[in-house]
Motif scaffolding. Structure first.
Motif, mmCIF file in Angstrom:
data_model
loop_
_atom_site.group_PDB
_atom_site.id
_atom_site.type_symbol
_atom_site.label_atom_id
_atom_site.label_comp_id
_atom_site.label_asym_id
_atom_site.label_seq_id
_atom_site.Cartn_x
_atom_site.Cartn_y
_atom_site.Cartn_z
ATOM 1 N N ASN A 22 -2.684 -4.495 3.832
ATOM 2 C CA ASN A 22 -1.323 -4.506 3.264
ATOM 3 C C ASN A 22 -1.466 -5.201 1.935
ATOM 4 O O ASN A 22 -0.728 -4.970 0.974
ATOM 5 C CB ASN A 22 -0.552 -5.210 4.255
ATOM 6 C CG ASN A 22 -0.087 -4.329 5.560
ATOM 7 O OD1 ASN A 22 0.196 -3.184 5.442
ATOM 8 N ND2 ASN A 22 0.236 -5.099 6.644
ATOM 9 N N TYR A 23 -2.306 -6.307 1.810
ATOM 10 C CA TYR A 23 -2.695 -6.960 0.652
ATOM 11 C C TYR A 23 -3.047 -6.233 -0.402
ATOM 12 O O TYR A 23 -2.500 -6.080 -1.657
ATOM 13 C CB TYR A 23 -3.589 -8.156 0.702
ATOM 14 C CG TYR A 23 -3.669 -8.998 -0.388
ATOM 15 C CD1 TYR A 23 -3.098 -9.943 -0.819
ATOM 16 C CD2 TYR A 23 -4.846 -8.448 -1.313
ATOM 17 C CE1 TYR A 23 -3.022 -10.413 -1.973
ATOM 18 C CE2 TYR A 23 -5.115 -9.127 -2.543
ATOM 19 C CZ TYR A 23 -4.319 -10.191 -2.881
ATOM 20 O OH TYR A 23 -4.416 -10.744 -4.136
ATOM 21 N N GLU A 32 -0.496 -3.557 -1.704
ATOM 22 C CA GLU A 32 0.591 -4.136 -2.555
ATOM 23 C C GLU A 32 0.135 -4.845 -3.886
ATOM 24 O O GLU A 32 0.617 -4.671 -4.910
ATOM 25 C CB GLU A 32 0.956 -5.296 -1.852
ATOM 26 C CG GLU A 32 1.825 -5.071 -0.513
ATOM 27 C CD GLU A 32 2.341 -6.043 0.198
ATOM 28 O OE1 GLU A 32 2.369 -7.418 -0.139
ATOM 29 O OE2 GLU A 32 2.973 -5.862 1.654
ATOM 30 N N ASN A 33 -1.171 -5.037 -3.892
ATOM 31 C CA ASN A 33 -1.760 -5.748 -4.998
ATOM 32 C C ASN A 33 -3.024 -5.058 -5.780
ATOM 33 O O ASN A 33 -3.322 -5.608 -6.716
ATOM 34 C CB ASN A 33 -2.082 -6.915 -4.605
ATOM 35 C CG ASN A 33 -1.289 -8.029 -4.301
ATOM 36 O OD1 ASN A 33 -0.371 -8.632 -4.880
ATOM 37 N ND2 ASN A 33 -1.048 -8.291 -2.827
ATOM 38 N N GLN A 91 -4.216 -1.614 -7.306
ATOM 39 C CA GLN A 91 -3.787 -0.166 -7.770
ATOM 40 C C GLN A 91 -4.762 0.743 -7.316
ATOM 41 O O GLN A 91 -4.374 1.872 -6.997
ATOM 42 C CB GLN A 91 -3.697 -0.291 -9.537
ATOM 43 C CG GLN A 91 -3.030 0.969 -9.890
ATOM 44 C CD GLN A 91 -2.774 0.982 -11.090
ATOM 45 O OE1 GLN A 91 -3.299 0.251 -12.047
ATOM 46 N NE2 GLN A 91 -1.889 2.097 -11.985
ATOM 47 N N ASN A 144 -4.407 1.518 -3.852
ATOM 48 C CA ASN A 144 -2.986 2.015 -3.468
ATOM 49 C C ASN A 144 -3.006 3.396 -3.713
ATOM 50 O O ASN A 144 -2.334 4.163 -3.105
ATOM 51 C CB ASN A 144 -2.104 1.335 -4.348
ATOM 52 C CG ASN A 144 -0.624 1.702 -3.944
ATOM 53 O OD1 ASN A 144 0.008 2.769 -4.467
ATOM 54 N ND2 ASN A 144 0.056 0.840 -3.259
ATOM 55 N N LYS A 148 1.953 5.501 3.050
ATOM 56 C CA LYS A 148 1.879 3.953 3.118
ATOM 57 C C LYS A 148 2.086 3.284 4.661
ATOM 58 O O LYS A 148 2.000 2.555 4.723
ATOM 59 C CB LYS A 148 2.969 3.647 2.246
ATOM 60 C CG LYS A 148 2.784 3.807 0.837
ATOM 61 C CD LYS A 148 1.224 3.368 0.228
ATOM 62 C CE LYS A 148 1.115 3.621 -1.045
ATOM 63 N NZ LYS A 148 0.529 5.357 -1.545
ATOM 64 N N SER A 151 -7.933 -6.499 -7.855
ATOM 65 C CA SER A 151 -6.448 -6.929 -7.492
ATOM 66 C C SER A 151 -5.708 -7.476 -8.713
ATOM 67 O O SER A 151 -6.471 -8.250 -9.525
ATOM 68 C CB SER A 151 -6.406 -7.498 -6.155
ATOM 69 O OG SER A 151 -6.889 -6.807 -5.194
#
Length: 434
Positions: free
Chosen positions: A46-47, A50-51, A53, A56, A62, A86
C-alpha cells in the motif's frame, strides 16, 4: 556502541532505532508470526501504491490480492534509479548502490536509511549467533580500482576491524603471503567469497597446514556470494580447523539466510518474505524446488515486492516462526587462468562490470567467456552497439583487474545463452583443466 555503529550514526543511519525495531519484530513474531507477516506485506504494498509512481503503474487493479501482484525481475528494474524512487526520496537521502551480481544483470538500487540500518541490525544479530560481530575479520572480498571508491571501502574496513585480502590474485605466491599474514595477526574469523576461500583451503592442505594451528584466535569462517557444496565445506573444515558458516544474501535486498549453530540455514523472516514459485509464478508446496521470489518488507525508497532473485531453492518450516532454506541452486564460479600464471576468481568480472556500467540501463546483460589463455569474449545485450569509447573503458577495466596483453572481443546479441535452470552465468572458461 562500537566503531561500526558510530560510523552508521555519523552518516545519519538510525542504527539505534533499527535495533530497537528488530527487538520489537522478534516480539511480534513470537506472539503471532503469520499476522505480523501479512500485516507488513499489506503495509509495504500500500505504501508503494500510494507513493511510488513506478510501482503504481504496474498494478492494474488497485484492489489487489497478493498472488495477483506482478513478479519482478532485474530487467523490469533496469531503468534510471530516479524513476523508481518513492515520493520524498532522492538520490541524496537514500543508501544507493549498483550491482551486476553473479548473474550479470546490472542495475542500481536504493534503500531508505532506516531500511539499510535494519539490514545492519540483522547482520549484527546473525553474526552474534557465533559471537563474531565486530571481531577481527580476515576479509576476502574485492576492492574497487578507482581511488574514491577504494578509499571508502578501506575506511569501512578500518571502522569494521577487518583486513582485506586481494582476491584478484590467488596464485601460489599470493597464497603464501596470506599464510604469513595469518601467522602475524589475531584474526577471529574469515569472511568472503566461497570460491576464493576454497582455493586458499586447497593450498593449505597441499602444504599440510591447518589454519587454526598458525592462527589460534580463529573461531569461524563465513562464506557468501557463491554456492558452498558439501564437499567444499568438509574441505574448509579440514584446512581451517574451525566452524564453517554459510551465508546467503543479495545486496539489493538483505541478508537472506544464515547458518546457525545447529547447521540450519535460517531464513530472514524479520525483514523479508520469501516465496518459492514455479515458472508460471504459482506457489509451490513446502520442500519443492522453485524460483526464489523475495519481498523487502521495509524498503520504502525502492520497491522490491515479489522480486525474482534468479536462484532456485526450497524452504521448510521448522517451528512457529522459523523457516530454513534448503537445496539452494546457483552461484558457483570458475577460476580465471592467465598467461603469466596468475589465477583469479570468476567473480573478478563482477567488479569489472560494476566499475563500467551506467545507471541508464543501456547494457542489459553481460557474459564473459574465456576462449583461450589470453583471449576473452564479451557477449552483451544492449539497445545499441557499444561505442568505441565504451569498449575502451571496458577493456581498460579488464586489463587493470587482470593483466596486460589480453585480447578482448565484443559481441552484441539479442539474448544470452542460459543454463537449464534459467541462470545466466557471468563468467565461463573454455580452457581445459580450468
Amino acid at each position: 556502541m562500537n566503531l561500526i555503529d558510530y560510523s552508521l550514526k555519523f552518516n545519519n543511519y538510525p542504527i539505534v532505532k533499527a535495533r530497537e525495531k528488530l527487538k520489537g519484530i522478534h516480539h511480534l513474531q513470537e506472539l503471532n508470526f503469520d499476522n505480523y507477516v501479512e500485516n507488513q506485506k499489506d503495509k509495504i504494498v500500500n505504501y508503494h501504491l500510494e507513493n511510488n509512481q513506478f510501482y503504481n503503474k504496474l498494478i492494474n487493479n488497485k484492489k489487489w490480492e497478493w498472488n495477483s501482484l506482478p513478479v519482478l525481475e532485474k530487467k523490469d528494474l533496469q531503468i534510471p534509479l530516479e524513476e523508481r524512487l518513492s515520493k520524498n526520496y532522492s538520490l541524496k537521502n537514500v543508501f544507493k548502490n549498483k550491482t551486476s551480481g553473479s548473474t550479470g544483470n546490472p542495475f542500481s538500487f536504493a534503500k531508505d536509511k532506516f531500511s539499510h540500518a535494519l539490514t545492519w541490525s540483522i547482520i549484527t544479530n546473525r553474526f552474534n549467533w557465533h559471537s563474531l560481530y565486530g571481531k577481527k575479520q580476515a576479509r576476502f572480498y574485492g576492492l574497487p580500482k578507482d581511488t574514491l571508491s577504494k578509499n571508502k571501502e578501506l575506511l569501512k574496513d578500518l571502522f569494521s576491524n577487518r583486513y582485506r585480502f586481494n582476491v584478484f590474485d590467488v596464485s601460489d605466491v599470493a597464497l603464501q603471503n596470506w599464510v604469513i599474514k595469518f601467522k602475524s595477526n589475531k584474526f577471529v574469523f574469515l569472511n568472503g567469497y566461497t570460491s576464493v576461500i576454497v582455493v586458499f583451503a586447497k593450498y593449505l592442505i597441499s602444504k599440510n597446514i591447518v589454519l587454526k594451528n598458525i592462527c589460534p584466535t580463529l573461531k569461524a569462517c563465513v562464506v557468501t556470494s557463491e554456492m558452498l557444496f558439501d564437499g567444499d565445506k568438509k574441505l574448509l573444515q579440514k584446512a581451517f580447523g574451525i566452524t564453517i558458516v554459510n551465508e546467503y544474501g543479495a545486496s539489493e535486498l538483505d541478508l537472506i539466510a544464515f547458518e546457525d549453530s545447529n547447521n540450519n540455514w535460517i531464513l530472514n523472516t524479520e525483514t523479508l518474505f520469501v516465496e518459492v514459485l514455479d515458472d508460471n509464478n504459482k506457489v509451490l508446496k513446502e520442500g519443492e524446488v522453485g524460483n526464489l521470489v523475495i519481498t523487502s518488507l521495509y524498503n520504502k525508497a525502492n520497491p522490491f515486492i515479489r522480486y525474482k532473485i534468479g536462484d532456485k531453492g526450497a524452504i521448510k518450516k521448522i517451528n512457529s516462526t522459523q523457516y530454513i532454506l534448503e537445496k539452494l541452486q546457483g552461484r558457483s564460479e570458475d577460476l580465471v587462468k592467465l598467461p603469466s600464471g596468475k589465477v583469479a576468481p570468476g567473480l573478478t568480472f563482477y567488479y569489472i562490470t560494476k566499475s563500467i556500467m551506467e545507471d541508464s540501463g543501456e547494457i542489459k546483460e553481460i557474459k564473459i567467456i574465456q576462449t583461450q589463455l589470453d583471449t576473452f569474449k564479451i557477449e552483451y545485450v544492449s539497445k545499441k552497439e557499444l561505442e568505441n569509447s565504451q569498449k575502451e573503458n571496458i577493456e581498460k577495466a579488464l586489463l587493470d583487474y587482470l593483466e596486460s596483453n589480453l585480447k578482448i572481443v565484443f559481441l552484441r546479441l539479442p539474448a544470452l545463452e542460459r543454463s537449464k535452470s534459467g541462470k545466466l552465468k557471468q563468467f565461463t572458461s573454455l580452457i581445459k583443466n580450468n
